[in-house]
Design a protein around this motif. Structure first.
Motif, PDB file in Angstrom:
ATOM      1  N   ARG A   1     -11.836  70.149   4.587  1.00 18.07           N
ATOM      2  CA  ARG A   1     -12.696  71.095   3.990  1.00 18.07           C
ATOM      3  C   ARG A   1     -13.891  70.411   4.212  1.00 18.07           C
ATOM      4  O   ARG A   1     -15.023  71.144   4.663  1.00 18.07           O
ATOM      5  CB  ARG A   1     -12.343  71.294   2.786  1.00 18.07           C
TER       6      ARG A   1
ATOM      7  N   GLN B   1     -14.974  70.506   7.884  1.00 12.87           N
ATOM      8  CA  GLN B   1     -15.201  71.868   8.402  1.00 12.87           C
ATOM      9  C   GLN B   1     -16.397  72.485   7.913  1.00 12.87           C
ATOM     10  O   GLN B   1     -17.368  72.943   8.704  1.00 12.87           O
ATOM     11  CB  GLN B   1     -14.152  72.814   7.881  1.00 12.87           C
ATOM     12  N   GLU B   2     -16.916  72.297   6.843  1.00  9.92           N
ATOM     13  CA  GLU B   2     -18.359  72.828   6.092  1.00  9.92           C
ATOM     14  C   GLU B   2     -19.472  72.078   6.596  1.00  9.92           C
ATOM     15  O   GLU B   2     -20.493  72.638   6.783  1.00  9.92           O
ATOM     16  CB  GLU B   2     -18.118  72.799   4.604  1.00  9.92           C
ATOM     17  N   THR B   3     -19.240  70.777   6.894  1.00  7.78           N
ATOM     18  CA  THR B   3     -20.201  69.978   7.484  1.00  7.78           C
ATOM     19  C   THR B   3     -20.611  70.463   8.987  1.00  7.78           C
ATOM     20  O   THR B   3     -21.706  70.856   9.259  1.00  7.78           O
ATOM     21  CB  THR B   3     -20.065  68.508   7.733  1.00  7.78           C
ATOM     22  N   LEU B   4     -19.312  70.986   9.895  1.00  9.76           N
ATOM     23  CA  LEU B   4     -19.738  71.532  11.124  1.00  9.76           C
ATOM     24  C   LEU B   4     -20.297  72.820  11.088  1.00  9.76           C
ATOM     25  O   LEU B   4     -21.276  73.273  11.842  1.00  9.76           O
ATOM     26  CB  LEU B   4     -18.378  71.413  11.780  1.00  9.76           C
ATOM     27  N   LYS B   5     -20.035  73.650  10.112  1.00  6.61           N
ATOM     28  CA  LYS B   5     -20.601  75.016   9.913  1.00  6.61           C
ATOM     29  C   LYS B   5     -22.026  74.920   9.652  1.00  6.61           C
ATOM     30  O   LYS B   5     -22.759  75.747  10.071  1.00  6.61           O
ATOM     31  CB  LYS B   5     -19.763  75.743   8.675  1.00  6.61           C
ATOM     32  N   LEU B   6     -22.522  74.028   8.610  1.00  3.81           N
ATOM     33  CA  LEU B   6     -23.834  73.970   8.305  1.00  3.81           C
ATOM     34  C   LEU B   6     -24.533  73.226   9.644  1.00  3.81           C
ATOM     35  O   LEU B   6     -25.723  73.862   9.782  1.00  3.81           O
ATOM     36  CB  LEU B   6     -24.014  72.958   7.153  1.00  3.81           C
ATOM     37  N   ARG B   7     -24.008  72.490  10.253  1.00  4.09           N
ATOM     38  CA  ARG B   7     -24.750  72.056  11.447  1.00  4.09           C
ATOM     39  C   ARG B   7     -24.906  73.041  12.422  1.00  4.09           C
ATOM     40  O   ARG B   7     -25.864  73.274  13.017  1.00  4.09           O
ATOM     41  CB  ARG B   7     -23.846  70.651  11.999  1.00  4.09           C
ATOM     42  N   ASP B   8     -23.794  73.769  12.829  1.00  2.00           N
ATOM     43  CA  ASP B   8     -23.835  75.000  13.660  1.00  2.00           C
ATOM     44  C   ASP B   8     -24.797  75.891  13.344  1.00  2.00           C
ATOM     45  O   ASP B   8     -25.282  76.764  14.214  1.00  2.00           O
ATOM     46  CB  ASP B   8     -22.599  75.457  13.890  1.00  2.00           C
ATOM     47  N   SER B   9     -25.115  76.114  11.931  1.00  2.00           N
ATOM     48  CA  SER B   9     -25.780  77.076  11.351  1.00  2.00           C
ATOM     49  C   SER B   9     -27.378  76.934  11.534  1.00  2.00           C
ATOM     50  O   SER B   9     -28.337  77.669  11.151  1.00  2.00           O
ATOM     51  CB  SER B   9     -25.483  77.471  10.161  1.00  2.00           C
TER      52      SER B   9
ATOM     53  N   ILE C   1     -27.528  68.108   4.995  1.00  3.82           N
ATOM     54  CA  ILE C   1     -26.146  68.618   4.975  1.00  3.82           C
ATOM     55  C   ILE C   1     -25.563  67.758   4.308  1.00  3.82           C
ATOM     56  O   ILE C   1     -24.475  68.535   3.261  1.00  3.82           O
ATOM     57  CB  ILE C   1     -25.682  68.582   6.704  1.00  3.82           C
TER      58      ILE C   1
ATOM     59  N   VAL D   1     -23.243  70.136   1.447  1.00  2.00           N
ATOM     60  CA  VAL D   1     -21.855  70.047   1.376  1.00  2.00           C
ATOM     61  C   VAL D   1     -21.059  69.521   0.517  1.00  2.00           C
ATOM     62  O   VAL D   1     -19.946  70.098  -0.018  1.00  2.00           O
ATOM     63  CB  VAL D   1     -21.327  69.514   2.920  1.00  2.00           C
TER      64      VAL D   1
END
Length: 107
Positions: A39, A42-50, A57, A61
């Motif tokens: 998790r 996943q959340e780190t990647l979502k934040l980076r992609d946003s 981050i 996160v």
């Protein structure tokens, strides 16, 4: 003397049970650790992609995955407690075994 031998057997049974519990808690701890790490990633990647700045981050996160981290920490606590329980039982067994040996030596 028979009481001490019975106590020793009871402690031996308790040790076996505690070892089984430790295995269960160890598995739960590993599963919670895995869920937390997945998790977190996943959340780190979502934040980076946003487009969130990379410098914040990590702080953001940690708030998002706080529940998973808490569950992991609780599982770790149960695992460590079971380890301490095993150590306490082993110590009681050694003490009782020494007492039995002293009593047998006096006869």
């Amino acid at each position: 003397m028979i009481d001490m031998v019975n106590d020793l057997q009871a402690l031996s049974d308790a040790l076996t049970s505690a070892i089984h519990s430790m295995a269960k808690y160890g598995k739960e701890y590993a599963e919670k650790e895995k869920a937390y790490k997945v998790r977190l990633m996943q959340e780190t990647l979502k934040l980076r992609d946003s487009g969130m700045p990379v410098t914040i981050i990590d702080k953001v996160v940690m708030g998002i995955v706080a529940d998973e981290r808490c569950q992991r920490d609780i599982a770790e606590s149960f695992y460590k407690t079971s380890q301490e329980n095993i150590n306490a039982i082993k110590l009681r067994i050694r003490v009782l075994d020494n007492q039995i040996n002293r009593e047998w030596g006096n006869q």
